[in-house]
Scaffold this motif. Structure first.
Motif, PDB file in Angstrom:
ATOM      1  N   TRP A  93       2.351   3.971   2.881  1.00 47.01           N
ATOM      2  CA  TRP A  93       1.540   3.205   1.933  1.00 47.01           C
ATOM      3  C   TRP A  93       2.011   1.761   1.847  1.00 47.01           C
ATOM      4  N   ARG A  94       3.302   1.533   1.914  1.00 50.25           N
ATOM      5  CA  ARG A  94       3.803   0.161   1.908  1.00 50.25           C
ATOM      6  C   ARG A  94       3.346  -0.589   3.153  1.00 50.25           C
ATOM      7  N   ARG A 115       5.359   3.840  -5.720  1.00 49.77           N
ATOM      8  CA  ARG A 115       6.559   4.670  -5.879  1.00 49.77           C
ATOM      9  C   ARG A 115       6.315   5.800  -6.872  1.00 49.77           C
ATOM     10  N   GLU A 123       6.547   5.027   2.682  1.00 48.30           N
ATOM     11  CA  GLU A 123       6.673   4.080   3.793  1.00 48.30           C
ATOM     12  C   GLU A 123       5.310   3.756   4.395  1.00 48.30           C
ATOM     13  N   ASP A 175       3.823  -2.015  -5.706  1.00 49.10           N
ATOM     14  CA  ASP A 175       4.910  -1.185  -5.170  1.00 49.10           C
ATOM     15  C   ASP A 175       5.405  -0.181  -6.210  1.00 49.10           C
TER      16      ASP A 175
END
Length: 374
Positions: free
Chosen positions: A26-27, A8, A24, A4
Motif C-alpha cells: 500500500w505504501r 498502518r 509495504e 501512512d
C-alpha cells in the motif's frame, strides 16, 4: 489526513503473517499513485476494501493451513472461559472466608479487596473478549454446523455476562449454560474435524529451560512450606485470637481428642506429594530429554501444580480445622492472612495456566505451501 497512519491502522486488522506485506504494497501504491492519475485517498479506500473482503482463513494471509484460524480462536475462547470460571468459582467458595477471622491487617484487607475487584473487572473484560473470539471463529469457519454452534456459544456467553448481576432466574441461567456448553462442544468438534490435528514439534535449549525450571521449583517449594506453616500454626492462631499455639493444641487434645501427629502427617503428605511432582518436572526439564518442555509448557505445569496444591491444601487441613471448630465453636475454614492470600494465588495460577494453554503459538506453513494453498 495522515495517509501512512491510516494505512498502518488498516494493516493491523489483517492477519499477522501478512500485515507487513500489505503495508509495504500500500505504501508503494501511494508513492506511485500520482503517476497513474490516482490520489492517495483512492489507495486508502482500496486498502479498506481489501481488509473488509479478505479471506482471513486463507493460508496466503495467515501463514497457516486453512481451518487453523477458527480452531485457534475457539481454543482461546474456551481457555478464556475456563479461566474465568476458575476464578469466579474460587471467589464464590471463599467469599466469606475473611468474615470470621481474628482481624487481618487493614492494609492487607484493602489489598485483597482491591485484588478481588480487579479480578471481577478482568473477568468481565475476558468474557467480552471470549464473545469476540467465538464470533470470529464463527465468521471464519467453513462448516455451517461450526458457524451456528459458535454463534450460539458467543450469544450464550454474552447473555450470561450481562445477565450475571440482573434478576435472571436459575432455570434460564441453567438453560443458557447448557446451550453455551453444547454450542462450544459442537463447534469444537466441527472445527477440529474439518482439519486433522497435526502437532508441531517445538523445543527449547537448556539455557531457556533452566531459569524457568529453577524458578518454578523454588516457587512451589516456598508455597508448600508457607502452606504447611499456615495450616499448623498461623491459621489456628487466627481462628482462636488471644490464645497461644500450645494452649490451642492442648485444648483440642482435651476437648476433641485431637491427635497432632495425624494432622502433621496429613500436611506432610500433601507437601511431599506436590514437591515430588515439582521435582520430577524440574528433573525432566533439566535433563537431556526435556527439550520439548518449552518455557510456555513449563509455565503451564508449574502454575497447574501451584493451583492444584493450594486447592487440595484445604483437605490436608480438614482434620485440624474441624477440631478447632468443635473445640472453640469457630469456623472450619481457613481465615489467616496467608490463607486469604492463597485464596487469590491459587485460582489465578490455574487461570494463567489455562490462558497459556489456550494461547499456543500459531503453527506456520512453508512459503511454497502458502502459494499452493492460495
Amino acid at each position: 489526513m495522515n495517509v501512512d497512519l491510516v494505512l498502518r491502522a488498516v494493516s493491523r486488522t489483517m492477519p499477522a503473517a501478512s500485515r507487513s506485506r500489505h503495508l509495504e504494497q500500500w505504501r508503494a501504491d501511494v508513492a506511485g499513485a500520482s503517476g497513474v492519475g490516482m490520489r492517495p485517498g483512492d489507495v486508502v479506500r482500496g486498502a479498506i476494501a481489501v481488509a473488509l473482503t479478505a479471506d482471513r482463513d486463507a493460508p496466503a494471509l495467515t501463514g497457516e493451513p486453512r481451518g487453523a484460524a477458527p480452531r485457534r480462536l475457539s481454543r482461546r475462547g474456551i481457555a478464556l472461559i475456563a479461566a474465568i470460571v476458575a476464578v469466579l468459582v474460587s471467589q464464590w467458595l471463599t467469599g466469606d472466608a475473611g468474615s470470621s477471622g481474628s482481624g487481618i491487617p487493614s492494609a492487607l484487607e484493602l489489598v485483597l479487596a482491591a485484588a478481588h475487584s480487579v479480578l471481577g473487572v478482568l473477568a468481565f473484560i475476558g468474557a467480552l473478549v471470549a464473545v469476540a473470539l467465538f464470533a470470529g471463529a464463527a465468521a471464519l469457519s467453513r462448516s455451517v454446523a461450526a458457524r451456528i454452534a459458535f454463534v450460539v456459544t458467543a450469544a450464550g456467553v454474552a447473555v450470561l455476562t450481562f445477565g450475571w448481576g440482573s434478576a435472571i432466574s436459575a432455570e434460564i441461567a441453567a438453560a443458557v449454560v447448557g446451550l453455551t456448553l453444547a454450542g462450544a462442544a459442537v463447534g469444537l468438534a466441527a472445527a477440529w474435524r474439518a482439519m486433522p490435528l497435526v502437532l508441531e514439534r517445538r523445543s527449547a535449549p537448556l539455557r531457556r529451560r533452566r531459569p524457568i525450571a529453577l524458578a518454578g521449583l523454588a516457587a512451589v517449594a516456598a508455597l508448600l512450606g508457607l502452606g504447611a506453616v499456615d495450616t499448623l500454626v498461623w491459621n489456628p492462631l487466627a481462628k482462636v485470637p488471644g490464645w497461644g499455639l500450645d494452649a490451642i493444641y492442648a485444648a483440642m487434645i482435651e476437648r476433641d481428642r485431637f491427635e497432632p501427629a495425624v494432622a502433621v502427617a496429613f500436611v506432610a503428605v500433601w507437601a511431599g506429594v506436590w514437591l515430588a511432582v515439582a521435582i520430577a518436572v524440574t528433573a525432566v526439564a533439566l535433563g537431556p530429554r526435556g527439550a520439548w518442555l518449552t518455557p510456555r509448557r513449563l509455565g503451564i505445569l508449574y502454575l497447574a501444580v501451584i493451583g492444584a496444591a493450594l486447592f487440595l491444601r484445604l483437605f490436608s487441613g480438614f482434620g485440624i480445622g474441624m477440631s478447632i471448630a468443635d473445640s472453640f465453636a469457630a469456623t472450619g475454614g481457613q481465615v489467616s492472612a496467608a490463607s486469604l492470600i492463597f485464596d487469590v494465588v491459587g485460582p489465578v495460577s490455574v487461570a494463567v495456566a489455562l490462558l497459556l494453554f489456550g494461547w499456543a503459538p500459531a503453527g506456520r506453513v512453508a512459503p511454497y505451501a502458502r502459494a499452493g494453498a492460495a
